[in-house]
Write a protein that holds these residues in place. Structure first.
Motif, PDB file in Angstrom:
ATOM      1  N   ARG A  18       0.835  -1.206   0.000  1.00 11.95           N
ATOM      2  CA  ARG A  18       0.000   0.000   0.000  1.00 11.95           C
ATOM      3  C   ARG A  18       0.874   1.262   0.000  1.00 11.95           C
ATOM      4  O   ARG A  18       0.643   2.193  -0.772  1.00 11.95           O
TER       5      ARG A  18
ATOM      6  N   GLU B  49      -4.068  -7.115  -4.172  1.00 13.56           N
ATOM      7  CA  GLU B  49      -3.057  -6.398  -3.381  1.00 13.56           C
ATOM      8  C   GLU B  49      -1.784  -6.155  -4.193  1.00 13.56           C
ATOM      9  O   GLU B  49      -0.806  -5.648  -3.659  1.00 13.56           O
ATOM     10  N   LEU B  57      -4.205   1.148  -3.644  1.00 15.08           N
ATOM     11  CA  LEU B  57      -4.045  -0.287  -3.852  1.00 15.08           C
ATOM     12  C   LEU B  57      -5.383  -0.931  -4.227  1.00 15.08           C
ATOM     13  O   LEU B  57      -6.439  -0.507  -3.745  1.00 15.08           O
ATOM     14  N   ASP B  60      -8.073  -1.693  -1.704  1.00 12.60           N
ATOM     15  CA  ASP B  60      -8.702  -0.567  -1.007  1.00 12.60           C
ATOM     16  C   ASP B  60      -9.747   0.140  -1.870  1.00 12.60           C
ATOM     17  O   ASP B  60     -10.306   1.163  -1.461  1.00 12.60           O
TER      18      ASP B  60
END
Lengths: 61, 61, 61, 61, 61, 61
Positions: A18, B49, B57, B60
């Motif tokens: 991330r 991911e 990402l 998300d």
């Protein structure tokens, strides 16, 4: 338009990925004077038996 | 000689991949005026991911 | 999210590339049930001395 | 600086990959007159449903 | 099925590329127990300002 | 081991590429907890007629 492809050893956490996506997008857009919306990142994870350096397989290092 | 590499989210069916290979090969050969025999396609599947867009990402989104 | 990377011999016209991008985007979105807006295509052109098949360099075929 | 990326069918042994990395590094360095230390190799393994040739999916061959 | 993609500094001769394609195809087929006819090699040449190592651009080394 | 491949529109200055290599190497090493010495970056520049987004060729945008 930048597409960034990262090939790296398997095993990083989702949190690391991330941050990688966030930071690399921001910095690339800033340096190249483009919008962050245009930056796409792809991550390819490879296990240690799938890369080599200087003729030596990752599992043998 | 065309080599087509497709990076996409994991989770498509074999039937979708079969159609993708069939149609993209046919169309590429037609447009580029080359033989279908010369077209090779490689598919790289990445999980959510492992890609990001606009700094976010895939997990998300 | 699909990113399509095409490596092909140098020398196609802009019109051929335009059609390639248009058709491959449309077909990929249709088959993968995703939006055309999400498909990105990158073309890498290589000259005949930069690819080989069955051990023979393109310039020698 | 050479980076060699190999996409191949899944299923080779570690010993085959070890020899591939060793031999391809040595030969590339020799031919290109560079040091073996500079050669990096990445292997991407794809299953049979993830590649196609002449419009036919690997699982259908 | 193996596809080998080599990214290297611009400036090698056709004769070096010819030998690279010949030798890498032969060795890969031998080690992976596949036919030479199935090996495809793509060479991407980059100039010194288009690669970096350890944070340093090629032109600055 | 990370290898970062960036595909972007042709036309950035050497100074922009230098900063890109420097910053992306530093940030990637920091986030992935690896050494900067292990990060390699490759830049592929493509002209506007060699990429497409949402089915539209770069030259037509």
């Amino acid at each position: 338009m930048p597409v960034i492809q990262i090939t790296m050893s398997r095993g990083r956490s989702v949190q690391q990925k991330r941050e990688l996506v966030e930071v690399l997008t921001k910095e690339t857009a800033r340096i190249m004077k483009t919008q962050e919306e245009k930056v796409r990142i792809l991550i390819y994870e490879v296990s240690k038996e799938n890369w080599g350096n200087a003729g030596v397989l990752g599992t043998d290092m």
